[in-house]
Design an enzyme around this catalytic site. Structure first.
Site, PDB file in Angstrom:
ATOM      1  CE  LYS A   1      69.727 -57.074  10.910  1.00 15.62           C
ATOM      2  NZ  LYS A   1      70.395 -57.136  12.556  1.00 15.62           N
TER       3      LYS A   1
ATOM      4  CD  GLU B   1      56.316 -50.096  16.835  1.00 21.75           C
ATOM      5  OE1 GLU B   1      56.539 -50.385  15.736  1.00 21.75           O
ATOM      6  OE2 GLU B   1      56.198 -50.095  17.738  1.00 21.75           O
TER       7      GLU B   1
ATOM      8  N   GLY C   1      70.435 -54.683  15.082  1.00 24.14           N
ATOM      9  CA  GLY C   1      69.730 -53.740  15.148  1.00 24.14           C
ATOM     10  C   GLY C   1      70.658 -52.116  16.408  1.00 24.14           C
ATOM     11  NE  ARG C   2      70.595 -56.195  21.592  1.00 26.67           N
ATOM     12  CZ  ARG C   2      70.117 -57.340  20.939  1.00 26.67           C
ATOM     13  NH1 ARG C   2      68.811 -56.703  20.281  1.00 26.67           N
ATOM     14  NH2 ARG C   2      71.046 -58.100  21.253  1.00 26.67           N
TER      15      ARG C   2
ATOM     16  CD  GLU D   1      65.816 -54.774  21.637  1.00 25.39           C
ATOM     17  OE1 GLU D   1      65.069 -54.257  21.164  1.00 25.39           O
ATOM     18  OE2 GLU D   1      67.309 -54.483  20.642  1.00 25.39           O
TER      19      GLU D   1
ATOM     20  CG  HIS E   1      69.120 -31.375  43.170  1.00 27.49           C
ATOM     21  ND1 HIS E   1      69.147 -30.634  44.576  1.00 27.49           N
ATOM     22  CD2 HIS E   1      70.958 -31.363  42.315  1.00 27.49           C
ATOM     23  CE1 HIS E   1      70.099 -29.794  43.897  1.00 27.49           C
ATOM     24  NE2 HIS E   1      71.382 -29.658  42.818  1.00 27.49           N
TER      25      HIS E   1
ATOM     26  CE  LYS F   1      59.259 -56.212  17.087  1.00 25.85           C
ATOM     27  NZ  LYS F   1      59.578 -56.517  16.470  1.00 25.85           N
TER      28      LYS F   1
HETATM   29  O1  F6P Z   1      61.384 -54.774  18.380  1.00 22.13           O
HETATM   30  C1  F6P Z   1      63.360 -54.646  18.400  1.00 22.13           C
HETATM   31  C2  F6P Z   1      63.497 -54.566  17.179  1.00 22.13           C
HETATM   32  O2  F6P Z   1      63.865 -55.130  16.633  1.00 22.13           O
HETATM   33  C3  F6P Z   1      64.877 -53.851  17.256  1.00 22.13           C
HETATM   34  O3  F6P Z   1      66.326 -54.624  18.051  1.00 22.13           O
HETATM   35  C4  F6P Z   1      65.043 -52.795  17.025  1.00 22.13           C
HETATM   36  O4  F6P Z   1      66.578 -51.953  16.832  1.00 22.13           O
HETATM   37  C5  F6P Z   1      64.090 -52.268  16.588  1.00 22.13           C
HETATM   38  O5  F6P Z   1      62.770 -53.430  16.455  1.00 22.13           O
HETATM   39  C6  F6P Z   1      63.813 -52.014  15.114  1.00 22.13           C
HETATM   40  O6  F6P Z   1      64.103 -52.502  13.650  1.00 22.13           O
HETATM   41  P1  F6P Z   1      64.295 -51.964  12.710  1.00 22.13           P
HETATM   42  O7  F6P Z   1      65.653 -51.044  12.233  1.00 22.13           O
HETATM   43  O8  F6P Z   1      64.530 -53.827  12.024  1.00 22.13           O
HETATM   44  O9  F6P Z   1      63.196 -51.411  12.310  1.00 22.13           O
END
Ligand code: F6P
Length: 550
Positions: free
Chosen positions: A211, A217, A273-274, A359, A390, A514
């Site tokens: 987003k 990452e 995002g979620r 979240e 199990h 972060k």
């Molecule tokens: O760190 C949490 C977060 O902001 C989530 O809410 C989001 O889904 C994820 O990181 C990834 O964010 P982006 O889509 O901006 O890379």
């Protein structure tokens, strides 16, 4: 924009009434409730689209449900819901609208944000995604060397990974099996390394999903993927255009990365995002299942949106599920909530719900910034049945904790199961039904004794029962049914956030880690700045550097 302050939840008469009712219910057993009302098992069920929701095995009476609905009315759940659907900026700490429901609205709907109807843009992106998916699926879209794309690697994290990864697994039997889809999220290089095994760069498309397009990452993995690709096809930057597409709200950053914004699929800041996998973030999924199936899934979401919006409180499934969670957290001190799908295809479903729920509702201050004095979001956990039986079901059956659980199952296996495997479905589902029965009704000491069990073993073999469960049953796990299920949980989470008076749509709690990681990285690599660390972290970092020979 700040919502007007409201009476603290635990100072409302409705909350007090529920507390009193809880005391009156102490000692009430599900066995008794079922004995007293022979039709309880059918009376306490709801139908939403293809979903049958049986909530009869919950620790509730008609009075409980009435009091919970009164709590929802007193806390303005319906008003906040309507404000959300209208596009008002109910995410107050980020001053944003919350409009994932617009992502599945029909073409002719009108939903305005800041005076602009967002629905045409939603459908323009969906159409662009469909055209692109068709080109990849048909082989018309080729890589830089003219070879057909056979592999799609989705790089994203959190909401830009969990949704499409979960839905891809869920809908495997609807996917084009000639395509290989892999999902990379972890900044641990092992994730990308393993995902690239056996892939030919000339046949590989990277879908970079972020987003913000600033998530460390994702950008790190995307950069490594670009190096791998360009080396592999022996080309320069010009090859990126045929092998990289972006899903983002941030065109500037996409361009900075070197992806032509013509190959960007857009979404908007009013999509959390979620809550985003039915936006452009679903592109990898759409390539796998095809645009028609994707639209069926969106229709499933929309069906439950309409239900949530219009069904009366007594028949409103997300409202009910949300209120049950409020009941157990607030009055039974339940700390967690298990989601137990009896479908192997839903192997990532609970992991997806963890982000959605935890979240969203993992908050400890209310909308006014004051500390809350009641439980908010539970720890959500679970894995597909029958595996969990199990492993950890022992604790649910005989442990000391209250763990409300959702059991999700299907009448028919989906897709192209080998014919010899189809009969296994009845065995799977026999377990599904048996577990909620055992959890609800248990086994009394007298029943154990009647089996001739020696007295000293009776306590060990007794099942207390009275463990609350909700059963969700559907015909088959189709794209539409998946959409219905996800929307059901999205709105359940909404209801809880509304009652608890928290902002379910921000996630400030992820920021501190972060920021600190950015500060620690140079300490690891260059050994500078360690003196600013606390003694524990400093010693751990020093040990790490020694182990790495630095
Ligand atoms: O760190 C949490 C977060 O902001 C989530 O809410 C989001 O889904 C994820 O990181 C990834 O964010 P982006 O889509 O901006 O890379």
């Amino acid at each position: 924009m700040n919502a007007p302050s409201r009476t603290k939840l635990n100072q409302t008469p409705e909350w007090t009434a529920l507390g009193k009712h809880r005391e009156e219910l102490a000692g009430t057993r599900l066995r008794q409730l079922f004995a007293d009302a022979p039709d309880r098992g059918t009376d306490l069920t709801l139908r939403v689209g293809d979903l049958l929701v049986d909530y009869s095995k919950n620790l509730v009476t008609d009075e409980t449900l009435r009091l919970l609905r009164e709590l929802a009315a007193a806390t303005g759940v319906a008003e906040l819901r309507d404000a959300m659907f209208r596009g008002e900026k109910i995410n107050t700490t980020e001053d944003r609208a919350v409009l994932h429901t617009a992502l599945r609205a029909p073409r002719d709907a009108v939903i305005e944000v800041d005076g602009e109807n967002v629905v045409p843009a939603v459908h323009a992106v969906l159409d662009k995604m469909a055209a692109f998916s068709d080109r990849v699926r048909s082989g018309e879209w080729t890589g830089h060397t003219g070879r057909r794309i056979k592999n799609i690697v989705n790089i994203g994290i959190g909401g830009s990974d969990l949704g499409p990864a979960m839905a891809y697994e869920a809908l495997r039997s609807f996917t084009d099996r000639s395509l290989t889809l892999r999902f990379v999220s972890n900044v641990d290089g092992a994730d990308l390394h393993e995902a690239l095994q056996g892939l030919d760069p000339a046949e590989t498309l990277f879908v970079i999903a972020s987003k913000t397009f600033t998530t460390i990452e994702t950008i790190t993995n995307a950069t490594s993927a670009r190096d791998w690709l360009l080396t592999g096809v022996g080309a320069g930057q010009e090859a990126v255009a045929k092998h990289f597409v972006a899903l983002s709200t941030n065109a500037g950053k996409v361009a900075d990365f070197g992806i032509d914004t013509a190959n960007m699929f857009e979404f908007w800041d009013w999509v959390g995002g979620r809550y985003s996998y039915d936006s452009a973030i679903g592109l990898s999924l759409m390539i796998a299942i095809g645009p028609d199936r994707f639209r069926e899934m969106l229709d499933g979401f929309h069906l439950v949106d309409e239900h949530f919006r219009n069904a009366p409180a007594e028949e409103n499934a997300p409202l009910l599920l949300g209120l049950l969670g409020v009941w157990y957290g607030g009055f039974f001190d339940a700390q967690s909530h298990a989601v137990l799908p009896y479908s192997h295809y839903l192997s990532k479903f609970t992991a997806y719900l963890q982000q959605l729920d935890m979240e969203s509702n993992g908050k400890s201050v209310d909308r006014d910034g004051d500390p809350v004095e009641w439980q908010t979001g539970p720890v959500v956990w679970g894995t597909p049945g029958t595996n969990g039986q199990h492993a950890y079901y022992q604790l649910i059956h005989q442990g000391t904790k209250v763990i409300p659980a959702d059991f999700i199952g299907f009448a028919e296996p989906v897709g192209d199961l080998l014919p010899g495997l189809v009969p296994q479905h009845d065995l799977l589902m026999a377990n599904f039904f048996a577990q909620t029965q055992a959890l609800a009704f248990g086994k009394t000491p007298d029943e154990v004794r009647a089996e001739g069990v020696p007295e000293e073993l009776v306590p060990h073999k007794t099942f207390r029962g009275n463990h609350p469960t909700t059963t969700i049953l559907a015909d088959r796990l189709t794209p539409s049914v998946l959409g219905q299920l996800i929307a059901l949980y999205e709105h359940k989470v909404f209801v809880q956030g509304a009652v608890w008076n928290i902002d379910s749509f921000d996630q400030w709690g992820v920021e501190l880690g972060k920021v600190l990681a950015k500060k620690i990285e140079p300490v690891l690599t260059e050994g500078t700045g360690g003196e600013r660390l606390d003694s524990s972290t400093a010693a751990l970092v020093a040990a790490y550097r020694t182990l790495r020979g630095r």
